[in-house]
Design a protein around this motif. Structure first.
Motif, PDB file in Angstrom:
ATOM      1  N   ASN A 109       0.847  -1.184   0.000  1.00 16.03           N
ATOM      2  CA  ASN A 109       0.000   0.000   0.000  1.00 16.03           C
ATOM      3  C   ASN A 109       0.890   1.243   0.000  1.00 16.03           C
ATOM      4  O   ASN A 109       2.017   1.189  -0.492  1.00 16.03           O
ATOM      5  N   SER A 110       0.397   2.335   0.547  1.00 16.05           N
ATOM      6  CA  SER A 110       1.157   3.595   0.548  1.00 16.05           C
ATOM      7  C   SER A 110       1.365   4.112   1.964  1.00 16.05           C
ATOM      8  O   SER A 110       1.346   5.324   2.206  1.00 16.05           O
ATOM      9  N   ILE A 111       1.555   3.199   2.909  1.00 20.06           N
ATOM     10  CA  ILE A 111       1.751   3.571   4.306  1.00 20.06           C
ATOM     11  C   ILE A 111       3.173   4.095   4.470  1.00 20.06           C
ATOM     12  O   ILE A 111       4.135   3.339   4.379  1.00 20.06           O
ATOM     13  N   ALA A 112       3.288   5.386   4.707  1.00 18.62           N
ATOM     14  CA  ALA A 112       4.595   6.038   4.670  1.00 18.62           C
ATOM     15  C   ALA A 112       5.345   5.980   5.988  1.00 18.62           C
ATOM     16  O   ALA A 112       6.574   6.001   6.007  1.00 18.62           O
ATOM     17  N   SER A 113       4.624   5.927   7.095  1.00 17.74           N
ATOM     18  CA  SER A 113       5.264   6.028   8.407  1.00 17.74           C
ATOM     19  C   SER A 113       4.846   4.887   9.321  1.00 17.74           C
ATOM     20  O   SER A 113       3.669   4.519   9.383  1.00 17.74           O
ATOM     21  N   LEU A 114       5.826   4.362  10.062  1.00 19.69           N
ATOM     22  CA  LEU A 114       5.509   3.340  11.064  1.00 19.69           C
ATOM     23  C   LEU A 114       4.691   3.916  12.211  1.00 19.69           C
ATOM     24  O   LEU A 114       4.134   3.164  13.005  1.00 19.69           O
ATOM     25  N   CYS A 137       8.362   0.431   5.581  1.00 19.78           N
ATOM     26  CA  CYS A 137       9.275  -0.666   5.911  1.00 19.78           C
ATOM     27  C   CYS A 137      10.730  -0.231   5.798  1.00 19.78           C
ATOM     28  O   CYS A 137      11.606  -0.819   6.453  1.00 19.78           O
ATOM     29  N   GLY A 138      10.999   0.780   4.989  1.00 21.23           N
ATOM     30  CA  GLY A 138      12.341   1.347   4.905  1.00 21.23           C
ATOM     31  C   GLY A 138      13.364   0.374   4.331  1.00 21.23           C
ATOM     32  O   GLY A 138      13.036  -0.663   3.752  1.00 21.23           O
ATOM     33  N   SER A 139      14.631   0.722   4.538  1.00 19.95           N
ATOM     34  CA  SER A 139      15.741  -0.066   3.984  1.00 19.95           C
ATOM     35  C   SER A 139      16.365  -1.001   5.002  1.00 19.95           C
ATOM     36  O   SER A 139      17.284  -1.744   4.685  1.00 19.95           O
ATOM     37  N   ASP A 140      15.908  -0.945   6.255  1.00 15.99           N
ATOM     38  CA  ASP A 140      16.465  -1.788   7.316  1.00 15.99           C
ATOM     39  C   ASP A 140      15.377  -2.734   7.815  1.00 15.99           C
ATOM     40  O   ASP A 140      14.588  -2.377   8.696  1.00 15.99           O
TER      41      ASP A 140
END
Length: 293
Positions: A109-114, A137-140
């Motif tokens: 989806n387009s969930i930008a922030s945890l 989910c980012g890069s880590d």
């Protein structure tokens, strides 16, 4: 559906996860497709769930339905399984009252922030969450998983992987605790974000008359959404600020920001805006009458 047992067994979600795994091999949404901005309606929910009323909905599968607005979830108090994978959802707040929710599929989806996890922290029965392939989910992947588990320690499965006791222990030390929802953009930020968009529009306009037409059109769009009559062209020109290009750009930016915000409001919010605009117009009309005397 049978009542869920107090202790959730290891077979939880097998059927739903099997479907999700099968769907995961399908092509996802086009990254820049403007049509992926649909609103989930009451009719669509009842049709998909084959339920007579929203309170009777237990399972809902809207995989790849081009959804961005899921505000109807606020009216699903008894929902247990939601499949929203491959959509354009960015805000999880509408699900924060789904107290019976046990399985939630939000892959791609387009969930930008945890920080959106804040809205899921008060769901006591949530045991399965599939959140992979979202911007948040980012890069880590390790930090991402630790943060999710720190804030949702009752999960049994995350992204189709079993959660272990060891992971939960590490999450307390390595995950970020989320104490508040993500900040929402205010009018000022919307104005700044719409500057580029407005500049592109203005760059294609050939003369001042076209610029005034654009402003009139945008003004009347707002008035139409608020249930108000459109402004006639002859009256609009009386308050069209022609003295400075900067003033025109600023007004267009504000109009764009208001239109963006209106799309996010529910009926209660629009009613408040309607009342506020009505009061403002009355005040302006009284002022004009005093000036004409």
């Amino acid at each position: 559906m049978e009542a869920m047992a107090p202790a959730l067994g290891p077979a939880l979600g097998d059927a739903s996860e099997a479907s999700e795994r099968a769907l995961a091999t399908r092509p996802g949404k086009p990254e820049d497709a403007p049509s992926w901005n649909m609103k989930l309606t009451r009719k669509a929910v009842l049709t998909r769930a084959k339920a007579p009323e929203l309170g009777a909905v237990r399972k809902l599968n809207c995989w790849g339905s081009r959804l961005a607005d899921i505000s109807i979830c606020r009216e699903l108090p008894n929902i247990e399984v939601i499949t929203f994978s491959v959509n354009n959802i960015s805000d999880l707040e509408p699900m924060n009252q789904c107290q019976n929710l046990t399985e939630l599929y939000l892959r791609k989806n387009s969930i930008a922030s945890l920080h959106e996890l804040f809205h899921l922290k008060k769901l006591p029965r949530l045991r399965i969450l599939w959140l992979s392939e979202n911007p948040c989910c980012g890069s880590d992947p390790h930090r991402y998983r630790m943060t999710v588990l720190r804030n949702l320690p009752n999960l049994q499965k995350l992204d189709n992987q079993m959660v272990t006791e060891e992971e939960l222990s590490h999450a307390l030390l390595e995950g970020e605790e989320i104490m508040a929802p993500p900040a929402k953009p205010d009018v000022k930020n919307c104005c700044q974000n719409s500057t580029t968009e407005s500049s592109v529009m203005e760059g294609t306009m050939e003369n001042e008359n076209e610029l005034m037409n654009f402003s009139l059109e945008e003004t009347n769009k707002i008035r139409e959404q608020l249930g108000m009559k459109p402004v006639p062209r002859d009256k609009f020109s009386s308050f069209s600020p022609r003295e400075m290009d900067g003033n025109r750009k600023n007004r267009n930016n504000i109009l764009n920001a208001i239109l963006l915000l209106l799309k996010e409001l529910d009926s209660e919010g629009l009613e408040i805006v309607h009342q506020t605009v009505g009061n403002k117009l009355q005040a302006l009309q009284k002022k004009e009458l005093r000036e004409d005397r």
